[in-house]
Design a protein around this motif. Structure first.
Motif, mmCIF file in Angstrom:
data_model
loop_
_atom_site.group_PDB
_atom_site.id
_atom_site.type_symbol
_atom_site.label_atom_id
_atom_site.label_comp_id
_atom_site.label_asym_id
_atom_site.label_seq_id
_atom_site.Cartn_x
_atom_site.Cartn_y
_atom_site.Cartn_z
ATOM 1 N N LEU A 1 0.857 -1.189 0.000
ATOM 2 C CA LEU A 1 0.000 0.000 0.000
ATOM 3 C C LEU A 1 0.894 1.240 0.000
ATOM 4 N N ARG A 2 0.841 2.034 -1.076
ATOM 5 C CA ARG A 2 1.748 3.168 -1.254
ATOM 6 C C ARG A 2 3.206 2.726 -1.087
ATOM 7 N N SER A 3 3.490 1.513 -1.538
ATOM 8 C CA SER A 3 4.817 0.929 -1.321
ATOM 9 C C SER A 3 5.893 1.622 -2.139
ATOM 10 N N ARG A 4 5.554 2.080 -3.360
ATOM 11 C CA ARG A 4 6.555 2.757 -4.172
ATOM 12 C C ARG A 4 6.968 4.082 -3.539
ATOM 13 N N ALA A 5 5.995 4.833 -3.076
ATOM 14 C CA ALA A 5 6.304 6.117 -2.456
ATOM 15 C C ALA A 5 7.127 5.915 -1.185
ATOM 16 N N CYS A 6 6.742 4.922 -0.371
ATOM 17 C CA CYS A 6 7.487 4.637 0.865
ATOM 18 C C CYS A 6 8.910 4.186 0.550
ATOM 19 N N ALA A 7 9.057 3.309 -0.446
ATOM 20 C CA ALA A 7 10.384 2.827 -0.819
ATOM 21 C C ALA A 7 11.254 3.968 -1.337
ATOM 22 N N LEU A 8 10.665 4.873 -2.112
ATOM 23 C CA LEU A 8 11.422 6.011 -2.638
ATOM 24 C C LEU A 8 11.891 6.925 -1.517
ATOM 25 N N LEU A 9 11.031 7.162 -0.534
ATOM 26 C CA LEU A 9 11.397 8.007 0.602
ATOM 27 C C LEU A 9 12.494 7.354 1.445
ATOM 28 N N LEU A 10 12.342 6.047 1.729
ATOM 29 C CA LEU A 10 13.357 5.348 2.519
ATOM 30 C C LEU A 10 14.687 5.274 1.772
ATOM 31 N N PHE B 1 15.872 7.536 -0.263
ATOM 32 C CA PHE B 1 16.486 8.861 -0.116
ATOM 33 C C PHE B 1 17.098 9.026 1.277
ATOM 34 N N LEU B 2 16.343 8.655 2.327
ATOM 35 C CA LEU B 2 16.854 8.773 3.698
ATOM 36 C C LEU B 2 18.061 7.876 3.916
ATOM 37 N N ASN B 3 18.026 6.673 3.359
ATOM 38 C CA ASN B 3 19.143 5.750 3.512
ATOM 39 C C ASN B 3 20.401 6.297 2.837
ATOM 40 N N LEU C 1 21.898 8.957 5.075
ATOM 41 C CA LEU C 1 22.580 8.362 6.233
ATOM 42 C C LEU C 1 23.939 7.794 5.847
ATOM 43 N N LEU C 2 24.020 7.197 4.674
ATOM 44 C CA LEU C 2 25.298 6.643 4.221
ATOM 45 C C LEU C 2 26.358 7.731 4.088
ATOM 46 N N LEU C 3 25.965 8.860 3.548
ATOM 47 C CA LEU C 3 26.919 9.946 3.343
ATOM 48 C C LEU C 3 27.412 10.544 4.649
ATOM 49 N N THR C 4 26.615 10.442 5.704
ATOM 50 C CA THR C 4 27.008 11.011 6.991
ATOM 51 C C THR C 4 27.672 9.992 7.921
ATOM 52 N N GLN C 5 27.314 8.710 7.809
ATOM 53 C CA GLN C 5 27.816 7.701 8.746
ATOM 54 C C GLN C 5 29.012 6.923 8.217
ATOM 55 N N THR D 1 19.868 0.796 -0.680
ATOM 56 C CA THR D 1 19.185 1.884 -1.391
ATOM 57 C C THR D 1 18.720 1.412 -2.762
ATOM 58 N N GLY D 2 19.570 0.678 -3.465
ATOM 59 C CA GLY D 2 19.190 0.149 -4.762
ATOM 60 C C GLY D 2 18.018 -0.813 -4.675
ATOM 61 N N ALA D 3 18.007 -1.641 -3.624
ATOM 62 C CA ALA D 3 16.896 -2.588 -3.450
ATOM 63 C C ALA D 3 15.576 -1.848 -3.254
ATOM 64 N N LEU D 4 15.608 -0.768 -2.488
ATOM 65 C CA LEU D 4 14.394 0.039 -2.298
ATOM 66 C C LEU D 4 13.972 0.702 -3.613
ATOM 67 N N LEU D 5 14.940 1.161 -4.400
ATOM 68 C CA LEU D 5 14.616 1.774 -5.683
ATOM 69 C C LEU D 5 14.031 0.757 -6.665
ATOM 70 N N LEU D 6 14.419 -0.520 -6.534
ATOM 71 C CA LEU D 6 13.832 -1.562 -7.370
ATOM 72 C C LEU D 6 12.328 -1.648 -7.145
ATOM 73 N N LEU D 7 11.923 -1.583 -5.874
ATOM 74 C CA LEU D 7 10.493 -1.609 -5.567
ATOM 75 C C LEU D 7 9.805 -0.373 -6.115
ATOM 76 N N ALA D 8 10.454 0.787 -5.969
ATOM 77 C CA ALA D 8 9.868 2.017 -6.506
ATOM 78 C C ALA D 8 9.755 1.969 -8.025
ATOM 79 N N LEU D 9 10.681 1.271 -8.683
ATOM 80 C CA LEU D 9 10.693 1.213 -10.141
ATOM 81 C C LEU D 9 9.703 0.196 -10.688
ATOM 82 N N TYR D 10 9.708 -1.023 -10.125
ATOM 83 C CA TYR D 10 8.922 -2.113 -10.698
ATOM 84 C C TYR D 10 7.560 -2.304 -10.038
ATOM 85 N N GLY D 11 7.356 -1.737 -8.860
ATOM 86 C CA GLY D 11 6.063 -1.872 -8.217
ATOM 87 C C GLY D 11 5.959 -3.108 -7.343
#
Length: 333
Positions: A232-241, A243-245, A248-252, A301-311
Protein backbone atom coordinates in the motif's frame (compact mmCIF):
# COMPACT_ATOMS: atom_id res chain seq x y z
CA UNK A 1 -6.10 23.50 -13.17
CA UNK A 2 -4.39 20.77 -11.13
CA UNK A 3 -0.67 20.02 -11.10
CA UNK A 4 -0.94 16.91 -13.33
CA UNK A 5 -2.65 18.81 -16.19
CA UNK A 6 -0.31 21.79 -15.79
CA UNK A 7 2.72 19.48 -16.11
CA UNK A 8 1.20 17.57 -19.02
CA UNK A 9 0.55 20.75 -21.00
CA UNK A 10 4.08 22.12 -20.63
CA UNK A 11 6.30 19.03 -20.80
CA UNK A 12 6.35 16.02 -23.13
CA UNK A 13 5.88 13.79 -20.11
CA UNK A 14 5.41 10.56 -22.04
CA UNK A 15 8.76 10.99 -23.79
CA UNK A 16 10.40 11.98 -20.50
CA UNK A 17 8.81 8.96 -18.80
CA UNK A 18 10.08 6.48 -21.40
CA UNK A 19 13.58 7.97 -21.30
CA UNK A 20 13.68 7.99 -17.51
CA UNK A 21 12.36 4.44 -17.36
CA UNK A 22 15.12 3.13 -19.65
CA UNK A 23 17.84 4.94 -17.71
CA UNK A 24 16.57 3.84 -14.29
CA UNK A 25 16.10 0.24 -15.47
CA UNK A 26 19.84 0.19 -16.27
CA UNK A 27 21.08 2.21 -13.30
CA UNK A 28 19.10 0.73 -10.39
CA UNK A 29 20.37 -2.87 -10.81
CA UNK A 30 23.93 -1.48 -10.85
CA UNK A 31 23.28 0.27 -7.54
CA UNK A 32 21.74 -2.89 -6.07
CA UNK A 33 24.74 -4.98 -7.13
CA UNK A 34 27.36 -2.45 -6.00
CA UNK A 35 28.15 -4.30 -2.76
CA UNK A 36 29.05 -7.42 -4.77
CA UNK A 37 31.43 -5.41 -6.98
CA UNK A 38 33.11 -3.91 -3.93
CA UNK A 39 33.22 -7.17 -1.96
CA UNK A 40 34.80 -8.98 -4.90
CA UNK A 41 37.48 -6.31 -5.26
CA UNK A 42 38.21 -6.18 -1.51
CA UNK A 43 38.48 -9.95 -1.10
CA UNK A 44 40.49 -10.47 -4.29
CA UNK A 45 43.07 -7.83 -3.29
CA UNK A 46 43.36 -9.05 0.32
CA UNK A 47 42.56 -12.75 -0.02
CA UNK A 48 44.99 -14.00 2.71
CA UNK A 49 43.60 -11.55 5.27
CA UNK A 50 39.99 -12.48 4.54
CA UNK A 51 40.68 -16.23 4.52
CA UNK A 52 42.39 -15.89 7.90
CA UNK A 53 39.40 -13.98 9.25
CA UNK A 54 37.01 -16.68 8.01
CA UNK A 55 39.22 -19.48 9.37
CA UNK A 56 39.32 -17.94 12.87
CA UNK A 57 35.53 -17.82 13.19
CA UNK A 58 32.96 -20.60 13.27
CA UNK A 59 35.10 -22.89 11.10
CA UNK A 60 37.88 -23.12 13.69
CA UNK A 61 35.35 -23.88 16.44
CA UNK A 62 33.79 -26.78 14.49
CA UNK A 63 36.56 -28.09 12.21
CA UNK A 64 39.86 -27.22 13.91
CA UNK A 65 43.14 -27.36 12.00
CA UNK A 66 41.49 -27.91 8.61
CA UNK A 67 39.67 -24.58 8.84
CA UNK A 68 42.34 -22.65 6.88
CA UNK A 69 42.04 -24.76 3.72
CA UNK A 70 38.25 -24.92 3.91
CA UNK A 71 38.10 -21.15 4.47
CA UNK A 72 40.16 -20.56 1.31
CA UNK A 73 37.96 -22.92 -0.69
CA UNK A 74 34.67 -21.36 0.52
CA UNK A 75 36.00 -17.84 0.00
CA UNK A 76 37.09 -18.70 -3.55
CA UNK A 77 33.64 -20.17 -4.24
CA UNK A 78 32.09 -16.96 -2.91
CA UNK A 79 34.24 -14.88 -5.25
CA UNK A 80 33.22 -17.00 -8.23
CA UNK A 81 29.55 -16.81 -7.22
CA UNK A 82 29.64 -13.01 -7.01
CA UNK A 83 31.51 -12.57 -10.30
CA UNK A 84 29.29 -15.06 -12.14
CA UNK A 85 26.07 -13.77 -10.55
CA UNK A 86 26.66 -10.11 -11.35
CA UNK A 87 27.85 -10.95 -14.88
CA UNK A 88 24.75 -13.06 -15.62
CA UNK A 89 22.42 -10.32 -14.35
CA UNK A 90 24.10 -7.42 -16.11
CA UNK A 91 24.62 -9.29 -19.40
CA UNK A 92 21.02 -10.54 -19.27
CA UNK A 93 22.18 -14.14 -19.76
CA UNK A 94 20.09 -16.34 -17.46
CA UNK A 95 19.72 -13.37 -15.08
CA UNK A 96 17.43 -15.33 -12.75
CA UNK A 97 20.27 -17.83 -12.17
CA UNK A 98 22.59 -14.92 -11.47
CA UNK A 99 20.17 -13.67 -8.82
CA UNK A 100 20.08 -17.19 -7.32
CA UNK A 101 23.87 -17.24 -6.98
CA UNK A 102 23.90 -13.85 -5.29
CA UNK A 103 21.05 -14.81 -2.93
CA UNK A 104 22.87 -17.98 -1.84
CA UNK A 105 26.04 -15.95 -1.23
CA UNK A 106 24.05 -13.49 0.90
CA UNK A 107 22.73 -16.40 2.99
CA UNK A 108 26.22 -17.86 3.44
CA UNK A 109 28.00 -14.55 4.08
CA UNK A 110 26.99 -13.95 7.77
CA UNK A 111 27.82 -17.57 8.61
CA UNK A 112 31.17 -17.52 6.83
CA UNK A 113 32.28 -14.31 8.57
CA UNK A 114 30.79 -15.35 11.96
CA UNK A 115 28.24 -12.53 12.07
CA UNK A 116 25.08 -14.55 12.78
CA UNK A 117 24.50 -12.80 16.12
CA UNK A 118 25.10 -9.35 14.56
CA UNK A 119 21.44 -8.46 14.06
CA UNK A 120 22.11 -5.26 12.13
CA UNK A 121 24.37 -7.10 9.69
CA UNK A 122 21.82 -9.90 9.21
CA UNK A 123 18.89 -7.50 8.81
CA UNK A 124 20.77 -5.53 6.14
CA UNK A 125 21.55 -8.81 4.38
CA UNK A 126 17.84 -9.75 4.51
CA UNK A 127 16.96 -6.38 2.97
CA UNK A 128 19.43 -7.03 0.14
CA UNK A 129 17.94 -10.51 -0.43
CA UNK A 130 14.51 -8.88 -0.67
CA UNK A 131 15.79 -6.55 -3.38
CA UNK A 132 17.34 -9.47 -5.28
CA UNK A 133 14.02 -11.35 -5.14
CA UNK A 134 12.22 -8.33 -6.61
CA UNK A 135 14.88 -8.10 -9.31
CA UNK A 136 14.59 -11.85 -9.99
CA UNK A 137 10.83 -11.61 -10.34
CA UNK A 138 11.26 -8.93 -12.97
CA UNK A 139 14.04 -10.55 -15.03
CA UNK A 140 12.81 -14.15 -15.15
CA UNK A 141 11.60 -15.25 -18.60
CA UNK A 142 7.90 -15.72 -17.75
CA UNK A 143 7.69 -12.17 -16.41
CA UNK A 144 9.42 -10.66 -19.46
CA UNK A 145 7.27 -12.62 -21.91
CA UNK A 146 4.10 -11.53 -20.11
CA UNK A 147 5.08 -7.87 -20.47
CA UNK A 148 6.05 -8.25 -24.13
CA UNK A 149 2.59 -9.64 -25.06
CA UNK A 150 0.62 -6.87 -23.39
CA UNK A 151 -1.74 -4.77 -25.50
CA UNK A 152 -1.19 -1.03 -25.92
CA UNK A 153 -1.27 0.73 -22.56
CA UNK A 154 -2.64 4.29 -22.61
CA UNK A 155 -2.21 5.22 -18.95
CA UNK A 156 1.26 6.34 -17.91
CA UNK A 157 2.86 7.06 -14.55
CA UNK A 158 6.13 8.57 -13.40
CA UNK A 159 6.62 5.52 -11.16
CA UNK A 160 8.28 3.79 -14.08
CA UNK A 161 6.40 0.48 -14.10
CA UNK A 162 3.86 -0.86 -16.53
CA UNK A 163 0.35 -1.47 -15.23
CA UNK A 164 0.14 -5.15 -16.00
CA UNK A 165 -0.59 -8.53 -14.52
CA UNK A 166 2.46 -10.51 -13.52
CA UNK A 167 2.48 -14.32 -13.38
CA UNK A 168 1.55 -15.83 -10.05
CA UNK A 169 5.07 -17.21 -9.46
CA UNK A 170 6.62 -13.80 -9.99
CA UNK A 171 3.99 -12.25 -7.72
CA UNK A 172 4.92 -14.62 -4.89
CA UNK A 173 8.59 -13.72 -5.28
CA UNK A 174 7.72 -10.03 -5.16
CA UNK A 175 5.62 -10.60 -2.04
CA UNK A 176 8.52 -12.36 -0.30
CA UNK A 177 10.87 -9.63 -1.50
CA UNK A 178 8.58 -6.93 -0.05
CA UNK A 179 8.44 -8.79 3.26
CA UNK A 180 12.26 -8.94 3.49
CA UNK A 181 12.97 -5.50 2.04
CA UNK A 182 12.19 -3.46 5.22
CA UNK A 183 14.14 -5.84 7.51
CA UNK A 184 16.83 -3.25 8.27
CA UNK A 185 14.24 -0.67 9.28
CA UNK A 186 12.38 -3.23 11.38
CA UNK A 187 15.64 -3.82 13.27
CA UNK A 188 16.15 -0.09 13.88
CA UNK A 189 12.52 0.21 14.93
CA UNK A 190 12.83 -2.46 17.63
CA UNK A 191 16.27 -1.23 18.71
CA UNK A 192 14.86 2.26 19.31
CA UNK A 193 11.89 0.84 21.23
CA UNK A 194 14.10 -1.37 23.42
CA UNK A 195 16.51 1.50 24.13
CA UNK A 196 13.65 3.80 25.18
CA UNK A 197 12.10 1.19 27.44
CA UNK A 198 14.97 -0.76 29.00
CA UNK A 199 18.14 1.36 28.87
CA UNK A 200 18.67 3.46 32.01
CA UNK A 201 21.47 5.48 30.40
CA UNK A 202 19.23 6.17 27.41
CA UNK A 203 16.43 7.42 29.65
CA UNK A 204 18.77 9.65 31.66
CA UNK A 205 20.32 11.26 28.57
CA UNK A 206 17.00 11.83 26.77
CA UNK A 207 14.85 14.92 27.22
CA UNK A 208 11.11 15.07 26.57
CA UNK A 209 11.76 16.64 23.17
CA UNK A 210 14.08 13.79 22.22
CA UNK A 211 11.43 11.26 23.25
CA UNK A 212 8.93 13.05 21.01
CA UNK A 213 11.35 12.79 18.09
CA UNK A 214 11.97 9.09 18.82
CA UNK A 215 8.22 8.47 18.96
CA UNK A 216 7.67 10.17 15.61
CA UNK A 217 10.49 8.17 14.05
CA UNK A 218 9.11 4.91 15.42
CA UNK A 219 5.62 5.66 14.09
CA UNK A 220 6.92 6.68 10.65
CA UNK A 221 9.19 3.63 10.40
CA UNK A 222 6.36 1.32 11.50
CA UNK A 223 4.02 2.80 8.88
CA UNK A 224 6.68 2.58 6.16
CA UNK A 225 7.45 -1.07 7.00
CA UNK A 226 3.75 -1.99 7.07
CA UNK A 227 2.92 -0.18 3.82
CA UNK A 228 5.83 -1.79 1.94
CA UNK A 229 4.97 -5.26 3.22
CA UNK A 230 1.28 -5.16 2.28
CA UNK A 231 1.85 -3.19 -0.93
CA UNK A 232 0.00 0.00 0.00
CA UNK A 233 1.75 3.17 -1.25
CA UNK A 234 4.82 0.93 -1.32
CA UNK A 235 6.55 2.76 -4.17
CA UNK A 236 6.30 6.12 -2.46
CA UNK A 237 7.49 4.64 0.87
CA UNK A 238 10.38 2.83 -0.82
CA UNK A 239 11.42 6.01 -2.64
CA UNK A 240 11.40 8.01 0.60
CA UNK A 241 13.36 5.35 2.52
CA UNK A 242 15.88 5.11 -0.32
CA UNK A 243 16.49 8.86 -0.12
CA UNK A 244 16.85 8.77 3.70
CA UNK A 245 19.14 5.75 3.51
CA UNK A 246 21.37 7.52 0.99
CA UNK A 247 21.64 10.57 3.25
CA UNK A 248 22.58 8.36 6.23
CA UNK A 249 25.30 6.64 4.22
CA UNK A 250 26.92 9.95 3.34
CA UNK A 251 27.01 11.01 6.99
CA UNK A 252 27.82 7.70 8.75
CA UNK A 253 30.16 5.86 6.37
CA UNK A 254 32.09 8.37 4.18
CA UNK A 255 35.12 6.05 4.00
CA UNK A 256 36.85 8.14 1.29
CA UNK A 257 37.37 10.96 3.81
CA UNK A 258 39.52 8.75 6.05
CA UNK A 259 41.60 6.76 3.56
CA UNK A 260 44.80 8.58 4.56
CA UNK A 261 44.27 8.32 8.33
CA UNK A 262 47.29 7.27 10.38
CA UNK A 263 45.69 6.84 13.83
CA UNK A 264 42.38 5.56 15.18
CA UNK A 265 41.71 8.98 16.72
CA UNK A 266 41.24 10.41 13.22
CA UNK A 267 38.52 7.89 12.40
CA UNK A 268 34.82 7.56 13.32
CA UNK A 269 33.86 4.89 15.90
CA UNK A 270 34.32 1.25 14.90
CA UNK A 271 30.92 -0.32 14.09
CA UNK A 272 29.94 -3.46 15.96
CA UNK A 273 31.50 -6.52 14.35
CA UNK A 274 31.15 -9.87 16.08
CA UNK A 275 34.44 -11.42 17.31
CA UNK A 276 36.41 -8.29 16.39
CA UNK A 277 39.60 -7.96 18.45
CA UNK A 278 39.93 -4.21 18.99
CA UNK A 279 43.54 -4.58 20.16
CA UNK A 280 44.54 -5.69 16.65
CA UNK A 281 42.55 -3.08 14.76
CA UNK A 282 44.51 -0.68 12.55
CA UNK A 283 43.25 2.47 10.78
CA UNK A 284 43.08 0.66 7.44
CA UNK A 285 40.83 -1.99 9.00
CA UNK A 286 38.37 0.65 10.22
CA UNK A 287 38.33 2.34 6.81
CA UNK A 288 37.73 -1.05 5.20
CA UNK A 289 34.79 -1.75 7.53
CA UNK A 290 33.20 1.62 6.75
CA UNK A 291 33.80 1.02 3.03
CA UNK A 292 32.01 -2.32 3.25
CA UNK A 293 29.09 -0.82 5.20
CA UNK A 294 28.81 2.05 2.71
CA UNK A 295 28.44 -0.25 -0.29
CA UNK A 296 26.17 -2.60 1.66
CA UNK A 297 23.95 0.37 2.43
CA UNK A 298 24.17 1.58 -1.18
CA UNK A 299 22.86 -1.80 -2.31
CA UNK A 300 20.05 -1.45 0.24
CA UNK A 301 19.19 1.88 -1.39
CA UNK A 302 19.19 0.15 -4.76
CA UNK A 303 16.90 -2.59 -3.45
CA UNK A 304 14.39 0.04 -2.30
CA UNK A 305 14.62 1.77 -5.68
CA UNK A 306 13.83 -1.56 -7.37
CA UNK A 307 10.49 -1.61 -5.57
CA UNK A 308 9.87 2.02 -6.51
CA UNK A 309 10.69 1.21 -10.14
CA UNK A 310 8.92 -2.11 -10.70
CA UNK A 311 6.06 -1.87 -8.22
CA UNK A 312 4.75 -4.31 -5.58
CA UNK A 313 3.39 -6.94 -7.99
CA UNK A 314 0.07 -8.70 -8.23
CA UNK A 315 -0.23 -9.79 -4.57
CA UNK A 316 -0.54 -6.29 -3.13
CA UNK A 317 -3.26 -4.07 -1.73
CA UNK A 318 -2.44 -1.40 -4.32
CA UNK A 319 -1.07 -3.22 -7.35
CA UNK A 320 -1.09 -0.33 -9.84
CA UNK A 321 0.12 2.45 -7.58
CA UNK A 322 1.34 5.53 -9.43
CA UNK A 323 3.47 8.20 -7.80
CA UNK A 324 2.14 10.80 -10.23
CA UNK A 325 -0.87 10.09 -12.46
CA UNK A 326 -0.95 11.60 -15.91
CA UNK A 327 -4.04 12.29 -18.02
CA UNK A 328 -5.12 9.38 -20.20
CA UNK A 329 -5.26 10.11 -23.89
CA UNK A 330 -8.41 8.93 -25.67
CA UNK A 331 -8.37 7.79 -29.24
CA UNK A 332 -10.61 9.54 -31.75
CA UNK A 333 -12.77 7.37 -33.96
Amino acid sequence: MNCDHWLHERVNVKHLHRRLQRQMASLVPLITLSTFFDDTARVATAFPTHSESVAEGYLRDHIGDSSKWIAKFLLACGLLAQVAGTALVLCNIFPERGCDLLIWWCVLHPVLYSQVSNLEFCSETATLIGGLLILRAHVQPESRSAMETLPHVTSVSISGALACKTPRRSARQQLLGRALLPSLYTYHLFRTLVANITSREHRQSHSIEMYVVDTLLVVLLALGVAFITVGLRSRACALLLAFLNGMLLLTQHPFWRFMGAQTLAELPPVPYIESLDLSRVEPRHVVDIHRYLFFQGLSTTGALLLLALYGPGELAVEEHEAILNLPVETRKD
